[in-house]
Design an enzyme around this catalytic site. Structure first.
Site, short mmCIF file in Angstrom:
data_model
loop_
_atom_site.label_atom_id
_atom_site.label_comp_id
_atom_site.label_asym_id
_atom_site.label_seq_id
_atom_site.Cartn_x
_atom_site.Cartn_y
_atom_site.Cartn_z
N THR A 43 0.81 -1.22 0.00
CA THR A 43 0.00 0.00 0.00
C THR A 43 0.84 1.27 0.00
OG1 THR A 43 -0.11 0.09 2.43
CG2 THR A 43 -1.83 -1.18 1.28
N CYS A 47 2.06 2.88 9.54
CA CYS A 47 1.06 3.02 10.61
C CYS A 47 1.71 2.90 11.98
CB CYS A 47 -0.01 1.93 10.50
SG CYS A 47 -0.88 1.86 8.93
N CYS A 51 -2.82 0.68 15.02
CA CYS A 51 -3.75 0.97 13.93
C CYS A 51 -4.81 -0.13 13.81
CB CYS A 51 -2.99 1.10 12.61
SG CYS A 51 -4.04 1.63 11.23
N ARG A 54 -6.72 -3.79 8.92
CA ARG A 54 -6.48 -5.24 8.84
C ARG A 54 -4.99 -5.53 8.86
NH1 ARG A 54 -9.37 -7.49 3.65
NH2 ARG A 54 -8.29 -9.35 4.40
N ARG A 76 4.09 6.76 3.06
CA ARG A 76 3.31 7.93 3.49
C ARG A 76 2.49 7.58 4.73
NH1 ARG A 76 0.61 5.84 -0.94
NH2 ARG A 76 -1.65 5.55 -0.71
N CYS A 78 -0.38 6.94 7.52
CA CYS A 78 -1.76 6.46 7.53
C CYS A 78 -2.68 7.58 8.03
CB CYS A 78 -1.87 5.24 8.44
SG CYS A 78 -3.55 4.64 8.70
N CYS A 81 -4.81 6.01 11.57
CA CYS A 81 -4.22 5.97 12.92
C CYS A 81 -3.37 7.20 13.22
CB CYS A 81 -3.40 4.71 13.11
SG CYS A 81 -1.89 4.62 12.10
N ASP A 452 21.51 15.56 47.89
CA ASP A 452 20.22 15.77 48.53
C ASP A 452 20.08 14.94 49.80
OD1 ASP A 452 17.34 16.89 48.01
OD2 ASP A 452 17.09 14.80 48.62
#
Length: 504
Positions: A43, A47, A51, A54, A76, A78, A81, A452
Site C-alpha cells: 500500500t 502506521c 492501527c 487489517r 506515506r 496512515c 491511525c 540531597d
C-alpha cells in the site's frame, strides 16, 4: 512508491529484532505505540502499532524506528491511525550521545532555519559523519527528521484547530505556503485543504485566539503526582495549579502567551491550551510542553530496568506511571534552584515569589492571578536581589548566573554534561543545583542530585544517612534511569525534596 533517499536498515528497534517486532505488531498493545512504526509495501503506507486496519501479510511488512525513517524510505502516513498523534518516540534513548544531542537540538528548531553543516558544527563533527550516525541510529537524515517533525505538527494543527492554512504553514516552520503545499503533497499525496475537509467536524477545538492541542503519552501517567509536585512549587503571579490543571505565563517567539495543561478524560493524552501566541511559536511551545511533562517517557521500559533493585522496585510497582515533572524554562529553573539552596521547598517558593513581585515583567492582559513573566537574565542582572531576604552571597550567585547566560558562557541548549560543567563553574553553584537543573529543565533521565539529604536518608534506610559518594555508588544500579529513581524516592519520602543538599 517513491524510491528511498537513504539506504540503511536498523538492526534493532527499541532492542527488538524483526520477529519480536512482528509479535508486538500482532498484539496491538498500546504500550508499543510510538516505539516503532509498521510500513506495508503493498500500500505504500506506514502506521502505528495500534492501527485498527487489517493485519498485512508479514512478507509485505517493514519496521521503522521513527516516522522520519519510514518517510525517507518512501512510505506515506496512515490517515486512519495518524502517526503524527503518537507519543513522542524514545528511539534516541539507546543511541550515541551525539545523536541524542542532535535530536534534542532539532526538536528545539535547530534546522528550521539553520543548516545541517551548522548543526554538525555545534556537535563538533562533520556533516557527513552526522549523516552516517543518523542513518545508523535513526534510519533517516537530520533534514528528514526535521521535515517530518514540521509536517506532523502541521497535520495536528489542520485536524485539531481552526487556524487558516497559511498560518499553519508558518507555524510548522515552512517559509511559504508553496513550500508547505509541496512538502505536504509529497508526504500525504493530497493537499492540506483536502485533509482538513476529511477531518471530523468536531475535531477543531479552540479558536484563533486560543489553540488547543492533544499531547499523547504512553500509559500509565501519574498526573496526581505531577500536579502535586508542581503545586508545591507554584510561584504566584507566574503559575497556577488547581482543579483545572496547570497554567502559567511564558515568553515565546514574537511575544507572550498563556498556556494551560490538563489531562484529557478517557484518553492517554494531555490537553495543551495556548492563548496569545503567534502561530510561529506554537511548534516550540508544544515541544517544550512535551518535555516539561515528560510525555516521551516509556514507563514499561523504565519499570523493567528498575525492577531488579530491592529499594526502588517496590516503589515502581506502587506508582508505575511516575514521571519527572519538568520546568518550563531552564534559566528560571536554575534561578529557583539557587533560591532554594539549603532551605525548604516552601521557603524557596517564597523567595521566588518575592523575586517575581519585585523584578517580574508585567504580563499583558494578565488575569486569574497570572500577572507576570519570570525575570529574564537581563532583568535579573540588575535587580535589587538583597531585598528578597536572601544572603549577599546568594544574590551574588544569582547575578553571576545571569551574567553567564548573557555572556554566553552558559548555553542551556548544549549537551547536559556541558550545561552541568558551566553551572558548576559559577561561584555558589555546586553539583546539587546543576544535577537538579539537568533533571527538571533539560529532561536528563539519568541526572541525580546526590547531595540531597532526603535521597541520602531514603537510600540509606536502616544503615542511616549515606554520604554523597556512597549514594553515587548506590545509584549505579539505577543507571541510566537515576532520575526516575530519584522521583520515586522523593515521592516515598513524602517530600520532593524537603531540604536541599549542600551546593558548595
Amino acid at each position: 512508491m517513491r524510491s528511498a533517499r537513504i539506504v540503511g536498515v536498523m538492526e534493532l528497534i527499541c532492542g527488538l529484532d524483526p520477529e519480536a517486532l512482528d509479535r508486538a505488531r500482532m498484539s496491538r498493545d498500546p504500550r508499543f505505540d510510538g516505539k516503532f512504526f509498521i510500513a506495508v509495501t503493498s500500500t505504500g503506507i506506514y502506521c502505528r502499532p495500534i492501527c485498527p486496519s487489517r493485519y498485512a501479510k508479514r512478507a509485505h511488512v517493514r519496521f521503522f524506528g521513527s516516522p522520519a525513517a519510514a518517510e525517507a524510505a518512501g512510505f506515506r502516513p496512515c490517515l486512519r491511525c495518524r502517526p503524527e498523534a503518537a507519543p513522542g518516540t524514545p528511539a534516541w534513548l539507546g543511541t550515541a550521545a551525539v545523536v541524542r544531542r542532535a535530536l534534542r537540538l532539532i526538536d528545539a528548531g535547530a534546522l528550521d532555519e539553520g543548516s545541517v553543516a551548522t548543526l554538525a558544527g555545534r556537535l563538533g563533527i562533520g556533516p557527513r559523519h552526522l549523516l552516517r550516525l543518523f542513518v545508523r541510529h535513526v534510519g533517516a537524515s537530520p533534514l528528514a527528521v526535521a521535515q517530518t517533525r514540521r509536517l506532523h505538527f502541521a497535520v495536528c494543527l489542520l485536524q485539531e484547530t481552526r487556524l487558516p492554512i497559511t498560518e499553519i504553514a508558518m507555524a510548522a516552520g515552512f517559509g511559504s505556503c508553496r513550500r508547505f503545499n509541496d512538502a505536504f503533497r509529497n508526504a500525504y499525496r493530497r493537499a492540506p485543504s483536502e485533509l482538513r475537509r476529511a477531518a471530523p467536524g468536531d475535531s477543531a477545538a479552540g479558536s484563533r485566539e486560543e489553540v488547543v492541542l492533544r499531547l499523547a503519552y504512553r500509559p500509565p501517567y501519574d498526573w496526581d503526582h505531577v500536579r502535586a509536585f508542581l503545586a508545591a512549587r507554584t510561584v504566584a503571579g507566574v503559575e497556577r495549579v488547581d482543579d483545572r490543571g496547570y497554567a502559567r505565563t511564558v515568553r515565546c517567539e514574537g511575544g507572550q502567551a498563556l498556556i494551560r495543561v490538563a489531562p484529557l478524560r478517557g484518553e492517554d493524552a494531555l490537553e495543551l491550551r495556548v492563548a496569545g501566541a503567534p502561530p510561529a511559536a506554537l511548534l516550540q511551545l508544544s515541544t517544550v510542553a512535551r518535555r516539561a511533562f515528560d510525555l516521551a517517557a516509556d514507563p514499561q521500559r523504565i519499570g523493567v530496568e528498575l525492577a531488579s533493585d530491592a529499594l526502588v522496585a517496590p516503589l515502581v510497582r506502587t506508582r508505575p506511571g511516575l514521571r519527572i515533572p519538568g520546568a518550563w524554562d531552564p534559566f528560571e529553573c536554575a534561578v529557583r534552584a539557587v533560591l532554594g539552596q539549603q532551605v525548604s521547598v516552601a521557603a524557596g517558593r517564597t523567595f521566588a515569589t518575592r523575586l517575581v513581585a519585585s523584578a517580574g515583567i508585567a504580563f499583558r492582559g494578565g488575569a486569574d492571578g497570572l500577572t507576570h513573566l519570570f525575570p529574564d537574565a537581563t532583568t535579573l542582572a540588575a535587580a535589587p536581589l538583597e531585598s528578597l531576604g536572601i544572603t549577599r552571597s546568594r544574590a551574588a550567585t544569582l547575578r553571576a548566573l545571569a551574567r553567564a547566560v548573557l555572556e554566553r558562557r552558559l548555553d542551556f541548549t548544549a549537551a547536559p554534561e556541558e550545561v552541568i560543567a558551566a553551572l558548576t563553574a559559577i561561584a555558589g553553584i555546586g553539583a546539587w543545583t546543576a544535577q537538579y537543573v539537568a533533571l527538571r529543565a533539560l529532561g536528563e533521565p539519568d541526572a541525580m542530585p546526590a547531595g540531597d539529604l532526603v535521597l541520602r536518608r531514603m537510600a540509606g534506610r536502616a544503615a542511616g544517612l549515606l554520604s554523597v559518594r556512597e549514594l553515587e555508588e548506590r545509584g549505579r544500579a539505577w543507571q541510566p534511569w537515576r532520575g526516575y529513581a530519584v522521583m520515586h524516592l522523593w515521592q516515598a519520602a513524602g517530600s520532593e525534596p524537603r531540604q536541599m543538599g549542600r551546593c558548595a
